[in-house]
Design a protein around this motif. Structure first.
Motif, PDB file in Angstrom:
ATOM      1  N   ALA A 156       0.832  -1.205   0.000  1.00 41.53           N
ATOM      2  CA  ALA A 156       0.000   0.000   0.000  1.00 41.53           C
ATOM      3  C   ALA A 156       0.869   1.258   0.000  1.00 41.53           C
ATOM      4  N   ARG A 157       1.930   1.260   0.798  1.00 39.99           N
ATOM      5  CA  ARG A 157       2.830   2.429   0.847  1.00 39.99           C
ATOM      6  C   ARG A 157       3.481   2.684  -0.515  1.00 39.99           C
ATOM      7  N   SER A 158       3.820   1.615  -1.222  1.00 42.10           N
ATOM      8  CA  SER A 158       4.483   1.762  -2.522  1.00 42.10           C
ATOM      9  C   SER A 158       3.569   2.358  -3.588  1.00 42.10           C
ATOM     10  N   MET A 159       2.259   2.365  -3.317  1.00 39.96           N
ATOM     11  CA  MET A 159       1.289   2.858  -4.297  1.00 39.96           C
ATOM     12  C   MET A 159       0.862   4.297  -4.028  1.00 39.96           C
ATOM     13  N   GLU A 160       1.468   4.941  -3.031  1.00 42.64           N
ATOM     14  CA  GLU A 160       1.102   6.320  -2.710  1.00 42.64           C
ATOM     15  C   GLU A 160       1.586   7.288  -3.782  1.00 42.64           C
ATOM     16  N   PHE A 161       0.835   8.398  -3.928  1.00 42.75           N
ATOM     17  CA  PHE A 161       1.202   9.467  -4.845  1.00 42.75           C
ATOM     18  C   PHE A 161       1.801  10.624  -4.042  1.00 42.75           C
ATOM     19  N   HIS A 162       2.673  11.376  -4.693  1.00 40.51           N
ATOM     20  CA  HIS A 162       3.293  12.527  -4.038  1.00 40.51           C
ATOM     21  C   HIS A 162       3.208  13.707  -4.991  1.00 40.51           C
ATOM     22  N   GLY A 163       2.158  14.493  -4.843  1.00 36.77           N
ATOM     23  CA  GLY A 163       1.953  15.629  -5.731  1.00 36.77           C
ATOM     24  C   GLY A 163       1.489  16.847  -4.955  1.00 36.77           C
ATOM     25  N   GLU A 164       1.092  17.868  -5.689  1.00 36.13           N
ATOM     26  CA  GLU A 164       0.546  19.073  -5.091  1.00 36.13           C
ATOM     27  C   GLU A 164      -0.960  19.069  -5.289  1.00 36.13           C
ATOM     28  N   TYR A 165      -1.688  19.229  -4.203  1.00 34.03           N
ATOM     29  CA  TYR A 165      -3.149  19.162  -4.245  1.00 34.03           C
ATOM     30  C   TYR A 165      -3.718  20.416  -3.588  1.00 34.03           C
ATOM     31  N   ARG A 166      -4.867  20.834  -4.079  1.00 29.03           N
ATOM     32  CA  ARG A 166      -5.502  22.050  -3.561  1.00 29.03           C
ATOM     33  C   ARG A 166      -6.798  21.653  -2.850  1.00 29.03           C
ATOM     34  N   ILE A 167      -6.702  21.509  -1.542  1.00 25.67           N
ATOM     35  CA  ILE A 167      -7.831  21.065  -0.733  1.00 25.67           C
ATOM     36  C   ILE A 167      -7.997  22.043   0.418  1.00 25.67           C
ATOM     37  N   LEU A 168      -9.198  22.609   0.548  1.00 23.09           N
ATOM     38  CA  LEU A 168      -9.456  23.641   1.550  1.00 23.09           C
ATOM     39  C   LEU A 168     -10.706  23.301   2.350  1.00 23.09           C
ATOM     40  N   GLY A 169     -10.608  23.464   3.669  1.00 23.86           N
ATOM     41  CA  GLY A 169     -11.765  23.360   4.542  1.00 23.86           C
ATOM     42  C   GLY A 169     -11.938  24.657   5.301  1.00 23.86           C
ATOM     43  N   THR A 170     -13.167  25.174   5.347  1.00 26.19           N
ATOM     44  CA  THR A 170     -13.439  26.386   6.104  1.00 26.19           C
ATOM     45  C   THR A 170     -14.611  26.156   7.047  1.00 26.19           C
ATOM     46  N   ASP A 171     -14.636  26.905   8.136  1.00 26.18           N
ATOM     47  CA  ASP A 171     -15.729  26.824   9.104  1.00 26.18           C
ATOM     48  C   ASP A 171     -15.751  28.119   9.899  1.00 26.18           C
ATOM     49  N   ILE A 172     -16.906  28.502  10.382  1.00 21.99           N
ATOM     50  CA  ILE A 172     -17.045  29.745  11.133  1.00 21.99           C
ATOM     51  C   ILE A 172     -16.494  29.619  12.549  1.00 21.99           C
ATOM     52  N   ASP A 173     -16.310  28.376  13.024  1.00 17.66           N
ATOM     53  CA  ASP A 173     -15.896  28.110  14.400  1.00 17.66           C
ATOM     54  C   ASP A 173     -14.376  27.945  14.480  1.00 17.66           C
ATOM     55  N   PRO A 174     -13.669  28.884  15.117  1.00 21.94           N
ATOM     56  CA  PRO A 174     -12.197  28.781  15.218  1.00 21.94           C
ATOM     57  C   PRO A 174     -11.743  27.514  15.938  1.00 21.94           C
ATOM     58  N   LYS A 175     -12.494  27.071  16.940  1.00 19.47           N
ATOM     59  CA  LYS A 175     -12.112  25.867  17.681  1.00 19.47           C
ATOM     60  C   LYS A 175     -12.180  24.644  16.768  1.00 19.47           C
ATOM     61  N   ALA A 176     -13.213  24.573  15.921  1.00 21.09           N
ATOM     62  CA  ALA A 176     -13.323  23.464  14.973  1.00 21.09           C
ATOM     63  C   ALA A 176     -12.137  23.444  14.017  1.00 21.09           C
ATOM     64  N   ILE A 177     -11.709  24.626  13.581  1.00 23.52           N
ATOM     65  CA  ILE A 177     -10.569  24.708  12.660  1.00 23.52           C
ATOM     66  C   ILE A 177      -9.288  24.234  13.340  1.00 23.52           C
ATOM     67  N   GLU A 178      -9.115  24.561  14.612  1.00 30.67           N
ATOM     68  CA  GLU A 178      -7.953  24.062  15.357  1.00 30.67           C
ATOM     69  C   GLU A 178      -7.948  22.545  15.403  1.00 30.67           C
ATOM     70  N   ILE A 179      -9.108  21.960  15.684  1.00 28.64           N
ATOM     71  CA  ILE A 179      -9.237  20.498  15.745  1.00 28.64           C
ATOM     72  C   ILE A 179      -8.959  19.895  14.366  1.00 28.64           C
ATOM     73  N   ALA A 180      -9.490  20.516  13.314  1.00 38.29           N
ATOM     74  CA  ALA A 180      -9.289  20.012  11.953  1.00 38.29           C
ATOM     75  C   ALA A 180      -7.813  19.990  11.591  1.00 38.29           C
ATOM     76  N   ARG A 181      -7.100  21.050  11.954  1.00 33.22           N
ATOM     77  CA  ARG A 181      -5.665  21.102  11.646  1.00 33.22           C
ATOM     78  C   ARG A 181      -4.910  19.999  12.384  1.00 33.22           C
ATOM     79  N   GLU A 182      -5.278  19.758  13.637  1.00 32.37           N
ATOM     80  CA  GLU A 182      -4.619  18.705  14.408  1.00 32.37           C
ATOM     81  C   GLU A 182      -4.951  17.332  13.834  1.00 32.37           C
ATOM     82  N   ASN A 183      -6.204  17.119  13.421  1.00 28.30           N
ATOM     83  CA  ASN A 183      -6.581  15.847  12.802  1.00 28.30           C
ATOM     84  C   ASN A 183      -5.807  15.611  11.507  1.00 28.30           C
ATOM     85  N   ALA A 184      -5.644  16.661  10.710  1.00 23.67           N
ATOM     86  CA  ALA A 184      -4.880  16.539   9.459  1.00 23.67           C
ATOM     87  C   ALA A 184      -3.429  16.185   9.734  1.00 23.67           C
ATOM     88  N   ARG A 185      -2.894  16.756  10.813  1.00 27.03           N
ATOM     89  CA  ARG A 185      -1.513  16.425  11.178  1.00 27.03           C
ATOM     90  C   ARG A 185      -1.403  14.947  11.554  1.00 27.03           C
TER      91      ARG A 185
END
Length: 376
Positions: free
Chosen positions: A242-271
């Motif tokens: 599975a690791r050998s099949m990964e792609f490594h490119g540039e992608y444009r993916i954006l998430g927005t929300d009115i709640d700053p706390k939700a955005i903090e959680i989203a950033r940590e989840n992405a990490r």
């Protein structure tokens, strides 16, 4: 050794899961209501658990039969080859469900099945009592229209538990359903993606995992890893593949929300998911929503408004977002909602709708198409 495997799923997702399995080169893939079957060996089992994005779990099916009485349920359960998996010290709890069937009492079915398995094992191991202090084999039964399926759960914690969202971090959308929305939008990493109601970031993160072709189960354990029937090296071999099949490119993916706390959680989840390099999160009000690029995908799950006051707020959000969306050009929209009058408040009928379930909540995936894309 070859086995029959079953992937239970939410109604409406059988097709995307079957496509996933075929893409993995799984054999004898076929769909039924709420489940998808395939055939294979230990490697096929490990591959499905590690790489499936949409299915709920992977079961190995020991048998199927019809039963309308407890005697039939007992005798046919007892006749199954339980010793292929269960040893004298195995733990084997029983759970399941019954729908539109003569045997409707789940608790009674559990007791009958447990007793039948014990009686079978008594004849194989010549014991009167089983300590159940060894490896766990969760027996999972389903009875639909008097048709019984008897399985063992190879997954353990559901496949939606990727590991990037902590247990205390509640979200209205499972990772598997978010991945299904990304799949139904035919996203493959080429277009720009935006979720204007991203909450804790599940849809953008699943889009990023898809873009990278990163297997969602790479970093987690599965129940069958403890089973001696499946060699330990198979799991690591499938992870490496599975690791050998990964792609490594540039992608444009954006998430927005009115709640700053939700955005903090989203950033940590992405990490935690290892995709913070390709997905961005920003605090933004949907009233200010706009897209500058000429084409892309909006994949989103706005608030449903299950309570009356919340529903009024949700309807106002739909109206505002509908106005903002119609000011964009070339952006396809895939929006999940349980509101029966969503299109009226949004101000536009969908080009296509698909019935889905968010847990027990019946929803529609509303699809609005503005451009023709490869595979779309």
């Amino acid at each position: 050794m070859e086995y029959q495997f079953c992937v239970p799923c939410l109604l409406g997702l059988e097709g995307p899961i079957a496509s996933e399995l075929k893409h993995m080169k799984q054999e004898q893939v076929r769909s039924e209501n709420g489940r998808v079957y395939f055939h294979g060996d230990a490697a096929a089992l490990a591959r499905a658990n590690i790489r499936l994005r949409i299915g709920e779990r992977v079961l190995v099916e020991l048998g199927r039969f019809r039963a309308t009485t407890f005697d039939e349920l007992f005798e046919q359960t007892k006749a199954l080859p339980w010793e292929q998996f269960l040893s004298a010290d195995s733990e084997f709890p029983v759970k399941g469900y019954s729908l539109n069937s003569t045997l409707f009492s789940v608790s009674d079915c559990q007791k009958i099945i447990k007793k039948a398995v014990v009686e079978h094992l008594k004849t194989r191991y010549h014991l009167e009592w089983f300590p159940e202090n060894g490896v766990r084999y969760q027996i999972q039964f389903s009875i639909m229209k008097d048709e019984v399926s008897m399985c063992l759960d190879t997954t353990g914690d559901g496949l939606h538990k990727r590991g990037y969202r902590p247990a205390h971090n509640a979200a209205p959308l499972k990772e598997t359903l978010a991945a299904a929305m990304v799949s139904l939008a035919h996203y493959r990493g080429r277009e720009e993606v935006c979720d204007p109601f991203c909450g804790s970031g599940t849809i953008p993160i699943e889009a990023a995992l898809t873009a990278k072709n990163r297997a969602p189960g790479l970093e987690r354990a599965f129940q069958a890893m403890q089973w001696p029937q499946f060699p330990a090296d198979v799991w690591e071999e499938e992870r490496e593949l599975a690791r050998s099949m990964e792609f490594h490119g540039e992608y444009r993916i954006l998430g927005t929300d009115i709640d700053p706390k939700a955005i903090e959680i989203a950033r940590e989840n992405a990490r935690r998911a290892g995709v913070d390099d390709v997905v961005q999160f920003e605090v933004a009000d949907v009233r200010d929503f706009s897209r500058n690029s000429d084409r892309g995908l909006i994949i989103t799950n706005p608030p449903y408004g299950e309570r009356l006051l919340e529903r009024n707020s949700a309807e106002e959000l739909y109206r505002i977002f509908g106005e903002r969306y119609r000011e964009t050009d070339g952006w396809d929209l895939f929006l999940l909602s349980s509101h029966p009058d969503f299109e009226r408040f949004f101000g536009q009928a969908a080009d296509k709708k698909r019935k889905l379930y968010n847990g027990m909540i019946p929803c529609n995936l509303y699809m609005y198409r503005r451009n023709v894309r490869d595979g779309g």
